[in-house]
Design a protein around this motif. Structure first.
Motif, mmCIF file in Angstrom:
data_model
loop_
_atom_site.group_PDB
_atom_site.id
_atom_site.type_symbol
_atom_site.label_atom_id
_atom_site.label_comp_id
_atom_site.label_asym_id
_atom_site.label_seq_id
_atom_site.Cartn_x
_atom_site.Cartn_y
_atom_site.Cartn_z
ATOM 1 N N UNK A 1 0.973 -1.216 -0.140
ATOM 2 C CA UNK A 1 -0.020 -0.177 0.020
ATOM 3 C C UNK A 1 0.872 1.409 -0.122
ATOM 4 N N UNK A 2 0.461 2.232 -0.578
ATOM 5 C CA UNK A 2 1.384 3.581 -0.759
ATOM 6 C C UNK A 2 1.384 4.280 0.527
ATOM 7 N N UNK A 3 0.504 3.735 1.609
ATOM 8 C CA UNK A 3 0.491 4.396 2.869
ATOM 9 C C UNK A 3 0.834 3.302 3.898
ATOM 10 N N UNK A 4 2.011 3.767 4.305
ATOM 11 C CA UNK A 4 2.688 2.371 5.514
ATOM 12 C C UNK A 4 2.071 2.991 6.840
ATOM 13 N N UNK A 5 1.295 2.115 7.832
ATOM 14 C CA UNK A 5 0.945 2.453 9.007
ATOM 15 C C UNK A 5 1.417 1.278 10.120
ATOM 16 N N UNK A 6 2.069 1.789 11.181
ATOM 17 C CA UNK A 6 2.470 0.734 12.109
ATOM 18 C C UNK A 6 1.856 1.555 13.439
ATOM 19 N N UNK A 7 0.870 0.699 14.074
ATOM 20 C CA UNK A 7 0.226 1.311 15.370
ATOM 21 C C UNK A 7 0.951 0.984 16.334
ATOM 22 N N UNK A 8 0.964 1.766 17.391
ATOM 23 C CA UNK A 8 1.569 1.768 18.515
ATOM 24 C C UNK A 8 2.989 1.360 18.557
ATOM 25 N N UNK A 9 3.859 2.315 17.847
ATOM 26 C CA UNK A 9 5.333 1.928 17.852
ATOM 27 C C UNK A 9 5.986 1.508 19.099
ATOM 28 N N UNK A 10 7.067 0.833 18.608
ATOM 29 C CA UNK A 10 8.030 0.612 19.645
ATOM 30 C C UNK A 10 9.502 0.724 19.140
ATOM 31 N N UNK A 11 10.574 0.645 20.091
ATOM 32 C CA UNK A 11 12.035 0.709 19.542
ATOM 33 C C UNK A 11 12.380 -0.229 18.237
ATOM 34 N N UNK A 12 11.919 -1.109 18.062
ATOM 35 C CA UNK A 12 11.958 -2.050 17.083
ATOM 36 C C UNK A 12 11.592 -1.481 15.678
ATOM 37 N N UNK A 13 10.836 -0.503 15.731
ATOM 38 C CA UNK A 13 10.294 0.021 14.564
ATOM 39 C C UNK A 13 11.190 1.179 13.978
ATOM 40 N N UNK A 14 12.517 1.544 14.840
ATOM 41 C CA UNK A 14 13.440 2.481 14.303
ATOM 42 C C UNK A 14 14.092 1.826 13.206
ATOM 43 N N UNK A 15 14.654 2.601 12.159
ATOM 44 C CA UNK A 15 15.506 1.858 11.121
ATOM 45 C C UNK A 15 15.216 2.213 9.564
ATOM 46 N N UNK A 16 15.558 1.568 8.687
ATOM 47 C CA UNK A 16 15.368 2.108 7.439
ATOM 48 C C UNK A 16 14.168 1.414 6.593
ATOM 49 N N UNK A 17 13.564 2.350 6.049
ATOM 50 C CA UNK A 17 12.243 2.383 5.380
ATOM 51 C C UNK A 17 12.375 2.682 3.940
ATOM 52 N N UNK A 18 12.223 1.465 3.192
ATOM 53 C CA UNK A 18 12.317 1.567 1.519
ATOM 54 C C UNK A 18 11.157 1.535 0.863
ATOM 55 N N UNK A 19 10.900 2.537 0.159
ATOM 56 C CA UNK A 19 9.653 2.271 -0.829
ATOM 57 C C UNK A 19 10.325 2.290 -2.330
ATOM 58 N N UNK A 20 9.972 0.942 -2.948
ATOM 59 C CA UNK A 20 10.245 0.610 -4.167
ATOM 60 C C UNK A 20 9.022 0.738 -5.110
ATOM 61 N N UNK A 21 8.908 1.423 -6.289
ATOM 62 C CA UNK A 21 7.798 1.485 -7.138
ATOM 63 C C UNK A 21 8.366 0.972 -8.528
ATOM 64 N N UNK A 22 7.395 0.250 -9.181
ATOM 65 C CA UNK A 22 7.894 -0.276 -10.416
ATOM 66 C C UNK A 22 6.726 -0.182 -11.388
ATOM 67 N N UNK A 23 6.873 0.372 -12.761
ATOM 68 C CA UNK A 23 5.876 0.553 -13.493
ATOM 69 C C UNK A 23 6.058 -0.371 -14.841
ATOM 70 N N UNK A 24 4.757 -1.170 -14.848
ATOM 71 C CA UNK A 24 5.089 -2.367 -15.628
ATOM 72 C C UNK A 24 4.958 -1.901 -17.162
ATOM 73 N N UNK A 25 4.859 -0.817 -17.556
ATOM 74 C CA UNK A 25 4.837 -0.438 -18.889
ATOM 75 C C UNK A 25 6.081 0.018 -19.357
ATOM 76 N N UNK A 26 6.806 1.028 -18.633
ATOM 77 C CA UNK A 26 8.090 1.527 -18.822
ATOM 78 C C UNK A 26 9.108 0.534 -18.593
ATOM 79 N N UNK A 27 8.986 -0.523 -17.544
ATOM 80 C CA UNK A 27 9.872 -1.610 -17.043
ATOM 81 C C UNK A 27 10.843 -0.917 -16.065
ATOM 82 N N UNK A 28 10.567 0.320 -15.626
ATOM 83 C CA UNK A 28 11.653 1.222 -14.800
ATOM 84 C C UNK A 28 11.176 0.880 -13.293
ATOM 85 N N UNK A 29 12.176 0.596 -12.367
ATOM 86 C CA UNK A 29 12.027 0.659 -10.984
ATOM 87 C C UNK A 29 12.561 1.762 -10.308
ATOM 88 N N UNK A 30 12.013 2.554 -9.293
ATOM 89 C CA UNK A 30 12.982 3.446 -8.613
ATOM 90 C C UNK A 30 12.550 3.219 -7.107
#
Length: 339
Positions: free
Chosen positions: A267-296
């Motif tokens: 989902x484009x919107x990432x939700x994590x309820x009642x966060x704790x210390x383990x939620x710290x870190x790196x969040x990567x969003x990867x998008x792929x276009x199935x027509x252009x074939x490109x990923x970013x």
């Protein structure tokens, strides 16, 4: 994803207004009005005279050094065999009607009033231009899926006498540029490279002074994705985490979240309820276009902290509230855009 290309054509031959200026021969304007005259193949033309001949005048209409018709009063009328059934002379005014026009009828027509008392004859000259109606115009465009940074070529074809070719996009006239390249006859347009802003309706109009015909072609450019993440970088323990992965893409890109190396949904919107210390870190969003074939991808670093002082907590809470409001507005806009 279906590639969107649409075209339609229309003609304006019946109600075409003459807005062209041509250089024509018009002399002796005491006998005939100014010209030139424009007509279509198959139509008829009436060459009127401003000054009527006297009863004793011999009236002659000449074309290409050939006398089409001569009237010698009181009753003798001679018509060239090639024009029998096509010409009609008004013996009172001297006007000539020529019907069933063909392209070869284009040229300068001369009327002469000759007096029998040996005075100098009066002459008038007027130019006629006959055109074939413009018809069957087609705008031939790319039949392959169009992707940003590639090229696109259009060719405008049609039948009839074509004098001018005009190109438009979204009802605005197109002019040559470093990317918009026209052929010498203006019948072919090359766009190189194409950009996402080039999407729209293209129009080609072929015309002459008596007719016009237009064809439209709708072009859609596929592009992207370009990705960015919106959301707070610091949250208090037990509060909710809200991150929005936004992508500029046509068609809409498929989104994948990776949190600390683990897949975390699409989902484009990432939700994590009642966060704790383990939620710290790196969040990567990867998008792929199935027509252009490109990923970013875009990277966001989040820190979850323990309970803060009332002042700091209030500041973070206010920031989160504002962030949530912004995310809601953006998400609503995205959903509305891609419906």
């Amino acid at each position: 994803m279906k590639d969107v290309r649409d075209f339609h054509c229309f003609s304006d031959n019946e109600n075409y207004e003459n807005t062209f200026t041509f250089t024509g021969s018009t002399q002796g304007q005491d006998l005939v009005p100014p010209g030139p005259i424009y007509r279509a193949v198959g139509e008829k033309v009436l060459f009127i005279t401003i000054t009527s001949p006297q009863l004793s005048h011999i009236v002659t209409w000449n074309f290409m050094n050939k006398n089409i018709v001569t009237f010698n009063p009181p009753a003798t009328e001679m018509v060239d065999p090639e024009y029998i059934g096509r010409v009609s002379l008004n013996k009172t005014s001297g006007a000539l009607e020529l019907s069933n026009l063909i392209m070869a009828d284009s040229g300068v027509y001369t009327v002469t009033f000759t007096s029998t008392d040996s005075t100098s004859p009066q002459q008038g000259h007027i130019s006629l231009q006959v055109f074939e109606l413009v018809s069957d115009v087609a705008l031939i465009g790319p039949e392959y899926i169009l992707i940003e940074h590639n090229s696109a070529q259009f060719t405008c074809v049609g039948n009839g006498t074509v004098i001018t070719t005009e190109w438009m996009k979204d009802n605005q006239i197109l002019a040559p540029s470093t990317r918009f390249i026209f052929s010498a006859d203006n019948r072919t347009l090359l766009i190189n490279p194409i950009r996402r802003s080039d999407s729209g309706e293209y129009q080609c109009t072929l015309s002459n002074p008596v007719s016009s015909n237009t064809c439209n072609y709708r072009m859609t450019i596929n592009y992207g994705p370009n990705v960015w993440i919106m959301g707070t970088k610091v949250v208090e323990k037990d509060s909710d985490v809200l991150l929005l992965c936004s992508s500029a893409s046509r068609p809409a890109a498929t989104v994948t979240w990776t949190v600390n190396g683990m897949s975390a949904g699409h989902s484009p919107l990432y939700v994590a309820e009642s966060s704790n210390l383990s939620h710290s870190g790196e969040y990567i969003c990867t998008a792929w276009n199935n027509v252009t074939g490109l990923t970013a991808s875009a990277v966001h670093f989040l820190t979850v902290k323990g309970k803060l002082s009332p002042g700091a907590a209030a500041g973070i809470a206010a920031g989160v509230i504002v962030g949530v409001e912004v995310l809601i507005v953006i998400l609503y806009s995205l959903i509305t855009h891609f419906k």
